[in-house]
Design a protein around this motif. Structure first.
Motif, PDB file in Angstrom:
ATOM      1  N   ALA A  21       0.826  -1.208   0.000  1.00 44.45           N
ATOM      2  CA  ALA A  21       0.000   0.000   0.000  1.00 44.45           C
ATOM      3  C   ALA A  21       0.866   1.266   0.000  1.00 44.45           C
ATOM      4  O   ALA A  21       1.994   1.257   0.453  1.00 44.45           O
ATOM      5  N   ALA A  22       0.282   2.347  -0.448  1.00 45.59           N
ATOM      6  CA  ALA A  22       1.005   3.616  -0.504  1.00 45.59           C
ATOM      7  C   ALA A  22       0.648   4.491   0.684  1.00 45.59           C
ATOM      8  O   ALA A  22      -0.420   4.364   1.272  1.00 45.59           O
ATOM      9  N   SER A  23       1.543   5.410   1.052  1.00 43.83           N
ATOM     10  CA  SER A  23       1.282   6.348   2.142  1.00 43.83           C
ATOM     11  C   SER A  23       0.399   7.484   1.659  1.00 43.83           C
ATOM     12  O   SER A  23       0.206   7.711   0.461  1.00 43.83           O
ATOM     13  N   ALA A  24      -0.139   8.303   2.630  1.00 48.26           N
ATOM     14  CA  ALA A  24      -1.037   9.402   2.276  1.00 48.26           C
ATOM     15  C   ALA A  24      -0.315  10.451   1.446  1.00 48.26           C
ATOM     16  O   ALA A  24      -0.868  11.008   0.490  1.00 48.26           O
ATOM     17  N   ASN A  34      -5.266  11.156  -1.899  1.00 48.00           N
ATOM     18  CA  ASN A  34      -5.448  11.289  -0.457  1.00 48.00           C
ATOM     19  C   ASN A  34      -6.809  11.911  -0.138  1.00 48.00           C
ATOM     20  O   ASN A  34      -7.484  11.522   0.813  1.00 48.00           O
ATOM     21  N   GLN A  95       7.183   1.731   2.620  1.00 50.60           N
ATOM     22  CA  GLN A  95       6.638   2.880   3.323  1.00 50.60           C
ATOM     23  C   GLN A  95       5.414   2.485   4.145  1.00 50.60           C
ATOM     24  O   GLN A  95       4.681   1.560   3.791  1.00 50.60           O
ATOM     25  N   MET A  97       1.543   2.797   6.078  1.00 48.91           N
ATOM     26  CA  MET A  97       0.193   3.123   5.607  1.00 48.91           C
ATOM     27  C   MET A  97      -0.715   3.245   6.824  1.00 48.91           C
ATOM     28  O   MET A  97      -0.442   2.705   7.896  1.00 48.91           O
ATOM     29  N   THR A  98      -1.831   3.996   6.647  1.00 49.01           N
ATOM     30  CA  THR A  98      -2.806   4.149   7.725  1.00 49.01           C
ATOM     31  C   THR A  98      -3.805   3.010   7.675  1.00 49.01           C
ATOM     32  O   THR A  98      -3.923   2.308   6.663  1.00 49.01           O
ATOM     33  N   GLU A 101      -6.301   3.638   4.875  1.00 51.28           N
ATOM     34  CA  GLU A 101      -5.764   3.268   3.568  1.00 51.28           C
ATOM     35  C   GLU A 101      -5.797   1.746   3.368  1.00 51.28           C
ATOM     36  O   GLU A 101      -6.160   1.256   2.297  1.00 51.28           O
ATOM     37  N   ALA A 102      -5.461   1.032   4.412  1.00 52.57           N
ATOM     38  CA  ALA A 102      -5.480  -0.430   4.309  1.00 52.57           C
ATOM     39  C   ALA A 102      -6.883  -0.941   4.059  1.00 52.57           C
ATOM     40  O   ALA A 102      -7.102  -1.862   3.260  1.00 52.57           O
TER      41      ALA A 102
END
Length: 589
Positions: A21-24, A34, A95, A97-98, A101-102
């Protein structure tokens, strides 16, 4: 997709998606994704994910095969197609992830899995009939397995049964006694006492136990009713069949018809890749050869033809056993060398160190345990070279007094048997065997498998040797003096032919001819008057994988040493000969 299926898939999918997954901040720099997540705009998030979906893990320029999650990421992409990357071709798997996001990524992945499941459901409908048949078969197999598991008596032991029946009779003939003998018609005597048609059986129950899959604890229970049958070796030992079991105790002697006895008990196990060891209180030396010397294996008729032309060497000594087998490690189908050795003490169960005689049914054996001064030890060693079509073997056996004299081990003329007895003298023997066997590449032709065997036995006897008397007395027949100690050597030979797939696939035929052990050297310098021949012919009809019928015919020429220089006796006449036949039926389960 059912709720419980999603719940089951969610942890697995989340575990696979976490590193992908990607970060915000990355989402924000990639077109404002985002804000989609923050506004719960899952539709636009799904559109973005579809646009950036990859079909091969190699599309990511920052993912290497050495990464710890490389295989998991590859499987997720190829199997479900629910992994998205960044437009610049990166994955940024390292990186954080929140949780939001997950959840969004997991939802998108589950939607794709649901689509895949719908396709599977359509296939299930199209093949519903075939799947129903398969389900019924699987259910039936599960039921059968359950029944077997509930009825089996052991998870490590397999029970095998082998039942052998024979019906037949011998017919005796001879040239008659010399004038003045009180028994005027000896062939009538033998026919009256041993010529009746008999119906006999030999039953074996084999328990094969393995604890590792490579070892074997072998236990065999056996019963038979050959005790009063001529096929147990009366009046000549050469009449005995290989499967003529009269009932036996632990010393190998005939006792009671129809009683079950412990016939085998030993443990065999591998040592490394090349060695196999064995030990047990009831085993036989010929069971621990690196290879069987002959290709004459489809039928067990006369016992003599199962001894590879050398009864003195392959004498079937049975008792407490220690054995070691070495086989050269080679690829399957390649030539190899094998060496085997075994020590058998028929009197190993007796603690009498003085070696007193144990006598049962005219069979004499020394007691005395193992490797004692009076132990009836038998040490057999064989060296063989084996190729796919032929093999050759040399064997040597050293036998001590009594080690040659079990009822199953004496296959020769009456004189040769006398050489192996222990009546009044201490006996040891050195026995040699040579064999060569060849088999054709294809079965079902007129070309048979050919096996040749030769045996020589030399006897070392202590005691007073008789140098007087006739040559007939020196052979160990009637007369005075220690005639047994006058026999120095015996010889024997065998030639056998076996046709596999004879006339009909699965059937086989065989022919054996040879001279059982006969005296060839005397200590007093006289010329031995001994000699005999044996023949057998058979055809094995395979009724099924478990049932076979084998008609067998045989002929024995002068099976006794009597008759060369003397009239003999009523049961051992001059110039005796025997013709016989029997039908053998074998059932296996």
């Amino acid at each position: 997709m059912k709720l419980f299926q999603k719940l089951l898939l969610a942890p697995a999918a989340l575990g696979l998606m976490a590193p992908v997954a990607a970060s915000a901040s990355d989402l924000a720099s990639a077109g404002g994704m985002n804000s989609y997540i923050q506004q719960n705009d899952l539709h636009n998030f799904r559109v973005w994910a579809d646009q950036n979906q990859v079909t091969n893990v190699q599309q990511f320029n920052d993912v290497k095969p050495t990464d710890w999650a490389y295989q998991a990421l590859s499987n997720l992409i190829e199997r479900y197609g629910c992994v998205a990357g960044y437009p610049n071709g990166t994955f940024k798997g390292g990186q954080p992830m929140t949780r939001f996001e997950a959840a969004a990524l997991l939802n998108a992945c589950l939607d794709r899995i649901t689509e895949t499941t719908d396709e599977i459901q359509r296939l299930q409908q199209d093949f519903a009939k075939e799947l129903s048949v398969l389900q019924g078969r699987v259910g039936k197999l599960e039921k059968q397995v359950g029944t077997l598991q509930s009825t089996q008596f052991s998870t490590t032991t397999k029970l095998e049964g082998d039942t052998y029946w024979t019906i037949g009779a011998p017919s005796f003939g001879n040239t008659g006694f010399s004038s003045g003998n009180t028994a005027a018609n000896s062939n009538g005597f033998n026919n009256a006492n041993y010529g009746a048609v008999t119906f006999n059986y030999d039953v074996r129950l084999n328990l094969r136990t393995s604890f590792t899959g490579k070892d074997l604890l072998y236990t065999r229970l056996r019963a038979g009713n050959y005790q009063q049958s001529a096929f147990a070796g009366s009046p000549y030992s050469l009449l005995a069949l290989d499967r003529a079991f009269p009932g036996s105790n632990n010393s190998g002697f005939a006792t009671t018809n129809g009683s079950f006895y412990l016939d085998r008990l030993y443990y065999r196990f591998p040592i490394g890749k090349a060695f196999t060891a064995a030990a047990g209180p009831m085993a036989r030396n010929t069971e621990f050869l690196g290879t069987a010397p002959f290709y004459y294996t489809d039928h067990a008729g006369l016992d003599f033809f199962q001894l590879h032309g050398a009864p003195g060497t392959y004498n079937k000594a049975t008792g407490g056993t220690f054995a070691l087998i070495w086989k050269q490690p080679v690829k399957k189908g390649k030539p190899y060398v094998t060496v085997s050795t075994s020590l058998v003490s028929p009197g190993s169960n007796a603690s009498d160190a003085d070696g007193n005689y144990i006598t049962a049914n005219d069979n004499v054996i020394r007691a005395g345990g193992i490797l004692g001064a009076y132990s009836a030890d038998s040490w057999l060693t064989q060296v063989a070279y084996v190729k796919p079509q032929w093999k050759a073997a040399f064997a040597y056996r050293y036998g001590k007094c009594g080690g040659d004299s079990n009822y199953q081990n004496r296959r020769g003329s009456q004189a040769a048997i006398a050489a192996e007895s222990c009546s009044g003298v201490n006996v040891s023997s050195s026995n040699f065997a040579l064999s060569w066997a060849w088999q054709p590449k294809k079965t079902g032709t007129w070309v048979p498998a050919l096996s040749l065997g030769y045996g020589y036995s030399a006897y070392n006897q202590t005691g007073v040797l008789t140098t007087t008397g006739s040559a007939f007395q020196a052979l160990g027949a009637t007369g005075t003096g220690n005639t047994t100690g006058n026999i120095a050597a015996t010889q024997s030979w065998t030639t056998t032919l076996q046709w596999s797939d004879a006339f009909v696939k699965g059937n086989s035929a065989g022919l054996g001819v040879g001279q059982p052990s006969f005296v060839t050297a005397l200590r007093n310098g006289r010329t031995p008057q001994d000699g005999n021949y044996a023949w057998e012919w058979w055809y094995k009809i395979k009724m099924s994988d478990q049932i076979s019928l084998t008609p067998t015919f045989f002929y024995l020429s002068n099976p006794s040493s009597a008759g060369q220089t003397s009239a003999g006796s009523a049961s051992n006449p001059q110039g005796a000969n025997v013709f016989g036949a029997f039908l053998a039926a074998q059932f296996k389960f």
